[in-house]
Every structure is written in structure tokens, then in C-alpha cells.
Write an enzyme that holds these catalytic residues in place. Sequence first.
Site, PDB file in Angstrom:
ATOM      1  N   GLY A   2       0.813  -1.226   0.000  1.00 25.82           N
ATOM      2  CA  GLY A   2       0.000   0.000   0.000  1.00 25.82           C
ATOM      3  C   GLY A   2       0.837   1.262   0.000  1.00 25.82           C
ATOM      4  O   GLY A   2       2.058   1.224   0.151  1.00 25.82           O
ATOM      5  N   GLY A  38       2.562   3.720   1.521  1.00 21.60           N
ATOM      6  CA  GLY A  38       3.097   3.944   2.860  1.00 21.60           C
ATOM      7  C   GLY A  38       3.490   5.388   3.089  1.00 21.60           C
ATOM      8  O   GLY A  38       3.667   5.831   4.219  1.00 21.60           O
ATOM      9  N   ASP A  53       8.394   5.752   8.030  1.00 20.66           N
ATOM     10  CA  ASP A  53       7.941   6.985   8.674  1.00 20.66           C
ATOM     11  C   ASP A  53       7.030   7.811   7.773  1.00 20.66           C
ATOM     12  O   ASP A  53       6.591   8.902   8.152  1.00 20.66           O
ATOM     13  CB  ASP A  53       9.148   7.827   9.109  1.00 20.66           C
ATOM     14  CG  ASP A  53      10.108   8.099   7.959  1.00 20.66           C
ATOM     15  OD1 ASP A  53       9.744   7.817   6.800  1.00 20.66           O
ATOM     16  OD2 ASP A  53      11.226   8.592   8.211  1.00 20.66           O
ATOM     17  N   ARG A  57       3.314  14.032  -7.512  1.00 20.93           N
ATOM     18  CA  ARG A  57       3.408  13.362  -8.802  1.00 20.93           C
ATOM     19  C   ARG A  57       2.023  13.163  -9.393  1.00 20.93           C
ATOM     20  O   ARG A  57       1.006  13.190  -8.674  1.00 20.93           O
ATOM     21  CB  ARG A  57       4.210  12.075  -8.715  1.00 20.93           C
ATOM     22  CG  ARG A  57       3.758  11.131  -7.644  1.00 20.93           C
ATOM     23  CD  ARG A  57       4.688   9.940  -7.622  1.00 20.93           C
ATOM     24  NE  ARG A  57       4.143   8.887  -6.788  1.00 20.93           N
ATOM     25  CZ  ARG A  57       4.696   7.710  -6.650  1.00 20.93           C
ATOM     26  NH1 ARG A  57       5.805   7.407  -7.296  1.00 20.93           N
ATOM     27  NH2 ARG A  57       4.148   6.801  -5.878  1.00 20.93           N
ATOM     28  N   ASP A 116       4.439  -4.262  -7.232  1.00 16.38           N
ATOM     29  CA  ASP A 116       3.788  -3.055  -6.707  1.00 16.38           C
ATOM     30  C   ASP A 116       4.337  -1.800  -7.381  1.00 16.38           C
ATOM     31  O   ASP A 116       3.821  -0.709  -7.168  1.00 16.38           O
ATOM     32  CB  ASP A 116       3.965  -2.959  -5.186  1.00 16.38           C
ATOM     33  CG  ASP A 116       5.420  -3.087  -4.757  1.00 16.38           C
ATOM     34  OD1 ASP A 116       6.026  -4.127  -5.048  1.00 16.38           O
ATOM     35  OD2 ASP A 116       5.954  -2.147  -4.153  1.00 16.38           O
ATOM     36  N   ASN A 117       5.379  -1.958  -8.192  1.00 18.73           N
ATOM     37  CA  ASN A 117       5.934  -0.819  -8.919  1.00 18.73           C
ATOM     38  C   ASN A 117       5.646  -0.927 -10.414  1.00 18.73           C
ATOM     39  O   ASN A 117       6.366  -0.366 -11.232  1.00 18.73           O
ATOM     40  CB  ASN A 117       7.440  -0.719  -8.676  1.00 18.73           C
ATOM     41  CG  ASN A 117       7.765  -0.306  -7.259  1.00 18.73           C
ATOM     42  OD1 ASN A 117       6.914   0.254  -6.556  1.00 18.73           O
ATOM     43  ND2 ASN A 117       8.977  -0.574  -6.804  1.00 18.73           N
TER      44      ASN A 117
HETATM   45  P1  AMP Z   1       9.223   1.047  -2.846  1.00 14.78           P
HETATM   46  O1  AMP Z   1      10.359   0.091  -2.724  1.00 14.78           O
HETATM   47  O2  AMP Z   1       9.635   2.489  -2.717  1.00 14.78           O
HETATM   48  O3  AMP Z   1       8.385   0.811  -4.028  1.00 14.78           O
HETATM   49  O4  AMP Z   1       8.311   0.824  -1.551  1.00 14.78           O
HETATM   50  C1  AMP Z   1       7.757  -0.411  -1.205  1.00 14.78           C
HETATM   51  C2  AMP Z   1       6.724  -0.209  -0.143  1.00 14.78           C
HETATM   52  O5  AMP Z   1       7.287   0.418   1.015  1.00 14.78           O
HETATM   53  C3  AMP Z   1       5.550   0.661  -0.538  1.00 14.78           C
HETATM   54  O6  AMP Z   1       4.405   0.147   0.085  1.00 14.78           O
HETATM   55  C4  AMP Z   1       5.926   2.009   0.028  1.00 14.78           C
HETATM   56  O7  AMP Z   1       4.809   2.827   0.266  1.00 14.78           O
HETATM   57  C5  AMP Z   1       6.604   1.608   1.332  1.00 14.78           C
HETATM   58  N1  AMP Z   1       7.566   2.606   1.797  1.00 14.78           N
HETATM   59  C6  AMP Z   1       8.751   2.937   1.260  1.00 14.78           C
HETATM   60  N2  AMP Z   1       9.350   3.906   1.958  1.00 14.78           N
HETATM   61  C7  AMP Z   1       8.533   4.213   2.986  1.00 14.78           C
HETATM   62  C8  AMP Z   1       8.587   5.128   4.091  1.00 14.78           C
HETATM   63  N3  AMP Z   1       9.626   5.944   4.288  1.00 14.78           N
HETATM   64  N4  AMP Z   1       7.545   5.154   4.930  1.00 14.78           N
HETATM   65  C9  AMP Z   1       6.495   4.340   4.770  1.00 14.78           C
HETATM   66  N5  AMP Z   1       6.381   3.452   3.780  1.00 14.78           N
HETATM   67  C10 AMP Z   1       7.385   3.381   2.897  1.00 14.78           C
HETATM   68 MG    MG Z   2       6.763   1.396  -4.741  1.00 15.16          MG
END
Ligand code: AMP
Ligand code: MG
Length: 520
Positions: A100, A102, A134, A192, A269-270
Amino acid sequence: MKLKIADTFNKELPSGTNLSNTRRKVFGAMYSYVKPRVPSSPKLIHASQEMCKNLGVNAEEVTSNEFLNIFSGTKIYQDTQPYAMAYAGHQFGNWAGQLGDGRGINLFEIEHNTKRWALQLKGAGETPYSRQGDGLAVLRSSVREYLCSEAMYHLGVPTTRALSLMLSGDDVLRDMLYNGNAAYEKGAIVCRVAPTFIRFGNFELFASRNDTENLKKLTDYTIKHFYPELGLPSKANYIKFFKAVTDKTLEMIIHWQRVGFVHGVMNTDNMSILGLTIDYGPYGWLEGFDFGWTPNTTDREHKRYRYGNQPNIALWNLLQLANALYPLVEEAEPFETILNQYQKDFEVEFLEMMRLKLGLDIKTEGDKQLIEDLEDCLLLSETDMTMFYRLLSNYEKGSVDEGIKTVKDAFYNPQEIKEDKKKKWEVWFNTYDKRLNSESLTDSERQLKMNAVNPKYVLRNYMAQLAIDKANVGDYDLIDDLFKMLKNPYNNQPEYEKWFAKRPEWARHKVGCSMLSCSS
Ligand code: AMP
Ligand code: MG
């Protein structure tokens, strides 16, 4: 600022009933209402004028307090209800369950000039999906996302866009290299923009919970708004939907391979359901041509998301989407047919794209071999991909002896091109020259065509890092300069000639310039 709000996602689809911001598993809902965190002293660093125009925001409004307030998360725009989306995903090949948004908070959707846009703040605070995070983002990763998404758009690569880059005024603690050296960095927020931020993972979430009712609702919503040409919901149209997503994903990957972009974190998820490049994390651009390269230190060992593997990973991700959509169709064969076709289509499209890069107009039998032989040559000695193709366009028919000289500036160690290596390049130029003679294009016609697909300027990691280093001390001129240059990546821009250069040696191993961690 009068925005034409036209919300659909949070109007047509079910939300969670729990309005608290506690981290939790969310069931039976597509999203959770959430309020952005109020930053302590937000400051606008940069805004994309082009995106403003797309959204009906005029030049004076960009510098207004209202713009600052809305796009930093300080205030909620009237009659809107921000929310974080629920999705799941496969990360690095493993099922990761619920993920989700985050730290992504969707503000609202806008309809302007018959186009629909969803606006999302990244780094605007905690959500129910923040897990251990965070909810914040640091300046360095925000500069990278902001610059690269607009740069990709101007390269002609399907991508999410960026409206604004803001400082939050709050410090964020990060262990950038995951080595126990956590430090405070400046916090930032990017707004974005994309028609929708729905990912493969949104579908996987409901499929994994056997929640076919919501899976169907989400699919019907996606088709209705983003694939309306497919018509009303039916089994046949769900298959067409999967085919359309497959085709768009393939197109995106072909573009990535063309410009030498490595996403770095191709988790499901990306993966955008619209085939857009989404979630700019530890991405990078090939400097030395190398199928095995990945910018992501987290993937250092297996290199799952290396440049040469992106087409296969896209297929693997599409298979996960097929599995997720299966309950709506209950037949595997149509999905299998589409996935098999992806592989065939990839071959054809890749060849076609490479012909364009080489300035070849007609198709001949030997083209595949010519391309493979070129790849072998590019690997003989470290050769800058961007510079190579751009310089190759200067090649003049009938000058095989000059071939190596024409592309010499792309070699990181030109003195290595001797004996066997030199011979191999000569053989390749000889074949290329013969091949060009079967074409009717003149040298200058070919050059024009090649320069329209081989960019002169890409956002090399060290360039982004220089802009970040300056931004960290409050100087945003380089962000603006790079932003302007990357608007015309295919044009010769004499004022920016210094950026048409190989990566400098100091950047080879510098943090942020060669490899990056997922820390952001
Ligand atoms: P990503 O690798 O950036 O695609 O992130 C994978 C997951 O981790 C997604 O659900 C993001 O929303 C969550 N996420 C990444 N960084 C953070 C953060 N600093 N705080 C909360 N959720 C995060
Ligand atoms: Mg992501």
C-alpha cells in the site's frame, strides 16, 4: 487557484471505515482516508510549468501560498478527501502481502482539457500502509524522482509525471547505506501526477484474499476509466484488458532498453496498470553498456533487475497479474496465449527499435546478427551507450576505416581498442557499411532519424547527484538547469554541451553516482 476536481477513485470504490492513521491490515477496501502531515516550513523548490498547464494552474498561481499549502500537504483543497491506496505485491520474486501507499497520499483527481489526472504527494506522512516506515521522503530521492519523471516524459517514455518539488522543513532520519550510520537529511515532498496510480499489486491484493467482489470492482473501474475502448465488463473483455496491459508494458520496456534506463526495483507493486514508469527509486542509466548492470545495491547479489533482465521480469510480473485476474475469467489458456505472444512480440519490437537506433529503414535477414555482433563489440571494452549511438550517427557511408574514430569518444579506455578488439570493431563497421548501402537514405537523412531516437542527454546518476549536493546547501540552480536541458534530450544544445560526456572518473564509485540503495 480554481482546480477542476473530478474525483472517481474515492467516489466509486469502497473505502476502509477505520479513519485512524494506525498501521494495519485493511480488508474489503481499495483505500483508506488519511490526512497529509503538516510540514513545519514548506518551501517550493521547483514546479513543472508544463504540468501546471496540463492541470489548469497558471504561472502566478504556482508562486501563491495556496499552491504551497496544497502541494506540501499543509492544507486540504476544498471538497476533497485525500487517501492512501491499498495494494500488495511480489518483491524481488517473493510474495510480500499487503504493502500500500506507505507515504503516498492521493489528493484528488482533476479533469482538464478532456484529460484526467490523479495528483499524489510522496513523502507526506504516515498512512495505515506505512509498516515500519515513517511516511517521509528525503530531498535526494525526491530530486531524483522529480527530475527523472519529467526527463522520461520528454524522452518519449511512458511515465508518471511530476508537478512540484518542495522541502518540508523537517529532518528525516535515514541509514542511507544500511551500514548503521543513520543521519538526518532534509525532508521533501514531490507531487506526482498520472491518470491513475493503480498498480499490478492493487489486483494482487484482492486476488490473494479471494475477494473476487472487490477484484471485479477494481477491474471494472480500471476498464471504465482507462481502457474504455474495451467496452462493458465481460470475461472476453477482461482478457482484452490483460492483453492491453501486456502490450503497454511491453512498449514501456522497449523504451527503457532503447534509452538505457534501468528501473532497479521492478516489484509488482511498482508496475503501473497503464504501462507507465512508476516509483523512481534506485534507478539508473547505463553508462558503460552492460546487460548485467543494476543500480540497486539491495539487488547486488542476484541482480534480478539488471538491464538485460528487464524484459523477462516484465513478463514474470505480467504472469502475476494474470494469476490475479484469473478468478474473473476462470480459464488459463487465454492468459497463456497472451504471455506467449509477449515473447514473440518482444523479439519483433526489439529488433524494430534497434533498427531505428542504427538508422536502418528497411528490414533484412541479417539485422538480428548485426545487432548481436554490435552488442558483442560494445562489451569488448567499457563503452558509453548514450554517447556511442549519438556518435554513430556521424558515420559516413564508405568510411569503414574511420568507423572506430567516429565513436572513439564513447570508449572509456580508447587505448584498449587494439589487436583483436580493433579487428572485431572493423569487421562490424564493414558489415554496417554494407548494410547502409542497401538503404536509400543519405548520411544526413539517416543522422536525423537516428538522433530522434538516440538521446544526446540523459539524467546520469552523477548529474542528479551534483544537483542533490547543491540542493542540500540551498542552491537549486542545477535542478533548474538540468530540468531545462532534459526537456529537449534529442536536440543539440550548445549551451549544455558539457553534459554530452562520459561519466567522470570521480563518479565511478561515489555514493549516489554509481549504485544506490533503496533508502529514500
Ligand atoms: P518502494 O520500494 O519504494 O516501491 O516501496 C515499497 C513499499 O514500502 C511501498 O508500500 C511504500 O509505500 C513503502 N515505503 C517505502 N518507503 C517508505 C517510508 N519511508 N515510509 C512508509 N512506507 C514506505
Ligand atoms: Mg513502490
